[in-house]
Design a protein around this motif. Structure first.
Motif, PDB file in Angstrom:
ATOM      1  N   LYS A   4     -21.037 -10.720  -0.783  1.00 20.92           N
ATOM      2  CA  LYS A   4     -19.637 -10.691  -1.205  1.00 20.92           C
ATOM      3  C   LYS A   4     -19.239 -11.938  -1.992  1.00 20.92           C
ATOM      4  O   LYS A   4     -18.489 -11.856  -2.954  1.00 20.92           O
ATOM      5  CB  LYS A   4     -18.746 -10.537   0.032  1.00 20.92           C
ATOM      6  CG  LYS A   4     -17.284 -10.495  -0.268  1.00 20.92           C
ATOM      7  CD  LYS A   4     -16.496 -10.366   1.001  1.00 20.92           C
ATOM      8  CE  LYS A   4     -15.035 -10.621   0.750  1.00 20.92           C
ATOM      9  NZ  LYS A   4     -14.259 -10.660   1.960  1.00 20.92           N
ATOM     10  N   PRO A  33     -11.334  -8.660  -7.034  1.00 24.81           N
ATOM     11  CA  PRO A  33     -11.482  -7.850  -5.824  1.00 24.81           C
ATOM     12  C   PRO A  33     -10.702  -6.546  -5.920  1.00 24.81           C
ATOM     13  O   PRO A  33      -9.718  -6.439  -6.658  1.00 24.81           O
ATOM     14  CB  PRO A  33     -10.917  -8.746  -4.728  1.00 24.81           C
ATOM     15  CG  PRO A  33      -9.986  -9.665  -5.437  1.00 24.81           C
ATOM     16  CD  PRO A  33     -10.552  -9.859  -6.811  1.00 24.81           C
ATOM     17  N   ALA A  35      -9.048  -3.105  -3.502  1.00 27.38           N
ATOM     18  CA  ALA A  35      -8.049  -2.965  -2.454  1.00 27.38           C
ATOM     19  C   ALA A  35      -8.576  -3.355  -1.075  1.00 27.38           C
ATOM     20  O   ALA A  35      -7.809  -3.771  -0.214  1.00 27.38           O
ATOM     21  CB  ALA A  35      -7.528  -1.535  -2.422  1.00 27.38           C
ATOM     22  N   THR A  36      -9.890  -3.223  -0.876  1.00 28.23           N
ATOM     23  CA  THR A  36     -10.483  -3.603   0.408  1.00 28.23           C
ATOM     24  C   THR A  36     -11.525  -4.690   0.176  1.00 28.23           C
ATOM     25  O   THR A  36     -11.891  -4.986  -0.961  1.00 28.23           O
ATOM     26  CB  THR A  36     -11.161  -2.394   1.095  1.00 28.23           C
ATOM     27  OG1 THR A  36     -12.297  -1.998   0.325  1.00 28.23           O
ATOM     28  CG2 THR A  36     -10.205  -1.223   1.244  1.00 28.23           C
ATOM     29  N   ALA A  37     -12.024  -5.238   1.242  1.00 29.01           N
ATOM     30  CA  ALA A  37     -12.993  -6.340   1.149  1.00 29.01           C
ATOM     31  C   ALA A  37     -14.320  -5.910   0.539  1.00 29.01           C
ATOM     32  O   ALA A  37     -15.067  -6.749   0.039  1.00 29.01           O
ATOM     33  CB  ALA A  37     -13.231  -6.938   2.527  1.00 29.01           C
ATOM     34  N   THR A  38     -14.619  -4.621   0.546  1.00 32.42           N
ATOM     35  CA  THR A  38     -15.911  -4.153   0.035  1.00 32.42           C
ATOM     36  C   THR A  38     -15.803  -3.527  -1.352  1.00 32.42           C
ATOM     37  O   THR A  38     -16.782  -3.004  -1.862  1.00 32.42           O
ATOM     38  CB  THR A  38     -16.538  -3.136   0.999  1.00 32.42           C
ATOM     39  OG1 THR A  38     -15.632  -2.056   1.175  1.00 32.42           O
ATOM     40  CG2 THR A  38     -16.877  -3.787   2.327  1.00 32.42           C
ATOM     41  N   GLN A  39     -14.635  -3.566  -1.957  1.00 31.13           N
ATOM     42  CA  GLN A  39     -14.446  -2.986  -3.288  1.00 31.13           C
ATOM     43  C   GLN A  39     -14.295  -4.078  -4.337  1.00 31.13           C
ATOM     44  O   GLN A  39     -13.815  -5.171  -4.057  1.00 31.13           O
ATOM     45  CB  GLN A  39     -13.202  -2.100  -3.322  1.00 31.13           C
ATOM     46  CG  GLN A  39     -13.328  -0.855  -2.489  1.00 31.13           C
ATOM     47  CD  GLN A  39     -12.068  -0.029  -2.532  1.00 31.13           C
ATOM     48  OE1 GLN A  39     -10.984  -0.534  -2.785  1.00 31.13           O
ATOM     49  NE2 GLN A  39     -12.209   1.254  -2.274  1.00 31.13           N
ATOM     50  N   THR A  52     -12.923   0.975  -9.871  1.00 25.81           N
ATOM     51  CA  THR A  52     -13.131   0.283  -8.606  1.00 25.81           C
ATOM     52  C   THR A  52     -14.384   0.857  -7.969  1.00 25.81           C
ATOM     53  O   THR A  52     -14.495   2.064  -7.766  1.00 25.81           O
ATOM     54  CB  THR A  52     -11.919   0.475  -7.677  1.00 25.81           C
ATOM     55  OG1 THR A  52     -10.747   0.009  -8.354  1.00 25.81           O
ATOM     56  CG2 THR A  52     -12.104  -0.313  -6.395  1.00 25.81           C
ATOM     57  N   HIS A  54     -17.534   0.348  -4.879  1.00 31.32           N
ATOM     58  CA  HIS A  54     -17.968  -0.282  -3.634  1.00 31.32           C
ATOM     59  C   HIS A  54     -19.073  -1.277  -3.973  1.00 31.32           C
ATOM     60  O   HIS A  54     -19.866  -1.044  -4.888  1.00 31.32           O
ATOM     61  CB  HIS A  54     -18.485   0.782  -2.660  1.00 31.32           C
ATOM     62  CG  HIS A  54     -18.674   0.265  -1.281  1.00 31.32           C
ATOM     63  ND1 HIS A  54     -19.775  -0.452  -0.901  1.00 31.32           N
ATOM     64  CD2 HIS A  54     -17.876   0.347  -0.192  1.00 31.32           C
ATOM     65  CE1 HIS A  54     -19.658  -0.780   0.369  1.00 31.32           C
ATOM     66  NE2 HIS A  54     -18.512  -0.307   0.822  1.00 31.32           N
TER      67      HIS A  54
END
Length: 66
Positions: A4, A33, A35-39, A52, A54
């Motif tokens: 990340k 980044p 909307a989420t930590a993995t996107q 966007t 993953h």
């Protein structure tokens, strides 16, 4: 899978084969980044808008000339 902390704006990427035939192999630049930590938001070469993705579908290009 990419760490990340390596997913920072301005890094060149290539979309992994696991993303499917429409996107795999396409190159682009990370915008930031998602909307989420993995996107991650990415603008692909030749595209007008960002997508966007993953983090599992992103491979970093190690050679800056690519």
């Amino acid at each position: 899978m990419v760490i990340k902390e390596e997913l920072i704006a301005g890094r060149r990427i290539v979309v992994a084969a696991a993303a499917g035939p429409r996107l795999s192999g396409r190159r682009g630049v990370i915008l930031g980044p998602g909307a989420t930590a993995t996107q991650v938001k990415v603008v692909l070469d030749g595209a007008k808008r960002f997508v966007t993705l993953h983090a599992r579908y992103i491979d970093l290009l190690r050679n800056p000339q690519s």
